[in-house]
Design an enzyme around this catalytic site. Structure first.
Site, PDB file in Angstrom:
ATOM      1  N   CYS A  13       0.478  14.046   0.302  1.00 24.69           N
ATOM      2  CA  CYS A  13       0.587  12.597   0.103  1.00 24.69           C
ATOM      3  C   CYS A  13       1.604  11.945   1.032  1.00 24.69           C
ATOM      4  O   CYS A  13       1.665  10.716   1.113  1.00 24.69           O
ATOM      5  CB  CYS A  13       0.929  12.297  -1.354  1.00 24.69           C
ATOM      6  SG  CYS A  13      -0.462  12.588  -2.473  1.00 24.69           S
ATOM      7  N   SER A  47      -2.507  -5.180  -8.889  1.00 21.78           N
ATOM      8  CA  SER A  47      -1.209  -4.560  -9.180  1.00 21.78           C
ATOM      9  C   SER A  47      -1.015  -3.226  -8.480  1.00 21.78           C
ATOM     10  O   SER A  47      -0.017  -2.547  -8.709  1.00 21.78           O
ATOM     11  CB  SER A  47      -1.055  -4.369 -10.703  1.00 21.78           C
ATOM     12  OG  SER A  47      -2.015  -3.467 -11.189  1.00 21.78           O
ATOM     13  N   ASP A  67      -9.202  10.358  -3.404  1.00 22.62           N
ATOM     14  CA  ASP A  67      -7.923  10.784  -2.832  1.00 22.62           C
ATOM     15  C   ASP A  67      -8.139  12.040  -2.000  1.00 22.62           C
ATOM     16  O   ASP A  67      -8.761  13.001  -2.474  1.00 22.62           O
ATOM     17  CB  ASP A  67      -6.906  11.066  -3.945  1.00 22.62           C
ATOM     18  CG  ASP A  67      -5.470  10.817  -3.490  1.00 22.62           C
ATOM     19  OD1 ASP A  67      -5.121  11.296  -2.393  1.00 22.62           O
ATOM     20  OD2 ASP A  67      -4.715  10.161  -4.211  1.00 22.62           O
TER      21      ASP A  67
END
Length: 330
Positions: A13, A47, A67
Site C-alpha cells: 500500500c 468522505s 485493491d
C-alpha cells in the site's frame, strides 16, 4: 530465488498515489452521475470511505471495492495472501460480508516466470476461501511491474453499516492490529530479512473485528492501510466533523518497528503521509520517529473503530472539533 520486491518501485500500500495528489485528481475529474441509476448510491466519493455502497431497487445493499498493489514480500504465495486479505478488508471496514471476488493480475513474463504468478493466485484463492468468498475469474495483463489484488463485492445490513463519517464526540477509538508494517516491509525489501510476525499480521482477516463492531452497535470505522493511522484518522475525523485525540503510548507496535525507523527504513509513502496530515495535526511533544510510525503506510492493517470491541486496545477518543482533526498526546 527471484526477489519479487526488487521488481517494484514501491511496495504494498506504500505504492499508492499520495493522498494529497489523489484528492486533487478526484476533485478535478468531474465524474458525472448516471441519469437513471439502477441503484441508490449510499456511500460514494464524498468522505473517501473504504468502499462504495449501493442500495438496489429491492432494498439490498451491495458493497464494491477493488485493491491491488506491487509485491510487499518476496514470497509469491504470501504476497497473494496479503493482497487478498487487504482487498477483502475494505468490505469488512464497511461492516459487510464478502460474497464474490475477481483476480486483478499484472505480470512481466519476460522478467518473472508464470509459475510464480500461479503461486500468487494460489495464495489469494486460499484467503478468499478462508473468508467464505467465491473467487470467480478476473482479469490479467502483461505489465512491466508485477501487481496483484482483488475486486470484491459484498453485502451488508443497510441499518448497520460502518462508515467513516459517523463518528461522534465521546466515542473511544480502538485499533485492531499493531502498526509498523510499512517500515518492516521496507526493511525486508532492502535487506532480505523476513518478518514472519508481520506476514501473519497482514494475512489475518478483519472479519472477526468487523462482526464484533457490528454486533456492538458501532457505526463508525475504517481500515488502516496506505495512508497510515494518522491519514485514515484524519479522514474519519474530517468526514465526521470532530477532532480525534490519539494517545501515542497506547498505540500497539510490531516488534522491531521502532528499531527499523531508527535505522532509516522509512518508506517514502510514510513520509508523504505525515506531510499531508501535518497542516491538520497538533503533534504536541511527540518525537518525529513516533510520528513516522503513526503515519506509517500499512498494508492489510487493522480496523480503526469508534467504539470498543474485545481484544482491541483503546488508543484515543473523539471530541468536539477543536481546530485540528487530529491531536496527539504522549
Amino acid at each position: 530465488m527471484k526477489r519479487l520486491t526488487q521488481y517494484a518501485q514501491g511496495g504494498g500500500c506504500a505504492c499508492k498515489i499520495p493522498a494529497a495528489d489523489l484528492e486533487s485528481l478526484l476533485g478535478n475529474a468531474r465524474m458525472p452521475f448516471p441519469r437513471d441509476p439502477e441503484a441508490e448510491l449510499v456511500v460514494g466519493l464524498e468522505s473517501g470511505d473504504d468502499a462504495a455502497v449501493v442500495r438496489t431497487q429491492d432494498g439490498s445493499v451491495l458493497i464494491s471495492t477493488a485493491d491491488f498493489f506491487t509485491p510487499v514480500v518476496d514470497d509469491p504465495y504470501d504476497w497473494g495472501r496479503i493482497a487478498a486479505a487487504n482487498a477483502l478488508s475494505d468490505v469488512y471496514a464497511m461492516g459487510g460480508r464478502p460474497m464474490v471476488a475477481l483476480n486483478l493480475l499484472c505480470w512481466p513474463p519476460d522478467l518473472l516466470p508464470y509459475d510464480l504468478a500461479a503461486e500468487v493466485l494460489r495464495g489469494g484463492a486460499e484467503v478468499a476461501a478462508q473468508a467464505g468468498c467465491h473467487l470467480a475469474g478476473g482479469h490479467s495483463v502483461v505489465d512491466a511491474e508485477p501487481k496483484y489484488g482483488l475486486a470484491v463485492t459484498g453485502v451488508a445490513d443497510p441499518g448497520r453499516l460502518l462508515r467513516n463519517d459517523a463518528g461522534r464526540p465521546g466515542l473511544p477509538l480502538s485499533l485492531t492490529k499493531p502498526l509498523g508494517l510499512g517500515v518492516l516491509n521496507n526493511r525486508h525489501k532492502n535487506t532480505g530479512e523476513v518478518f514472519p510476525h508481520a506476514v501473519e499480521t497482514m494475512t489475518r482477516l478483519n472479519a472477526d473485528a468487523s462482526r464484533q463492531a457490528v454486533a456492538a452497535g458501532i457505526r463508525c470505522a475504517t481500515d488502516v492501510t496506505g495512508f497510515g493511522l494518522l491519514g485514515h484518522l484524519h479522514k474519519l475525523a474530517r468526514a465526521s466533523g470532530v477532532t480525534a485525540v490519539l494517545h501515542a503510548s497506547a498505540v500497539p507496535l510490531l516488534e522491531g518497528a521502532a528499531q527499523a525507523v531508527k535505522e532509516g527504513f522509512v518508506p517514502g509513502g510514510s513520509r508523504r503521509n505525515l506531510d499531508w496530515v501535518a497542516p491538520h495535526l497538533d503533534p504536541g511533544d511527540v518525537p518525529e520517529e513516533t510520528l513516522l510510525l503513526l503515519a506509517d503506510a500499512q498494508t492489510s492493517g487493522g480496523l480503526l473503530v469508534a467504539g470498543e470491541i474485545p481484544g482491541a486496545p483503546v488508543v484515543g477518543e473523539l471530541v468536539e472539533h477543536i481546530g485540528h482533526t487530529v491531536v496527539i498526546r504522549p
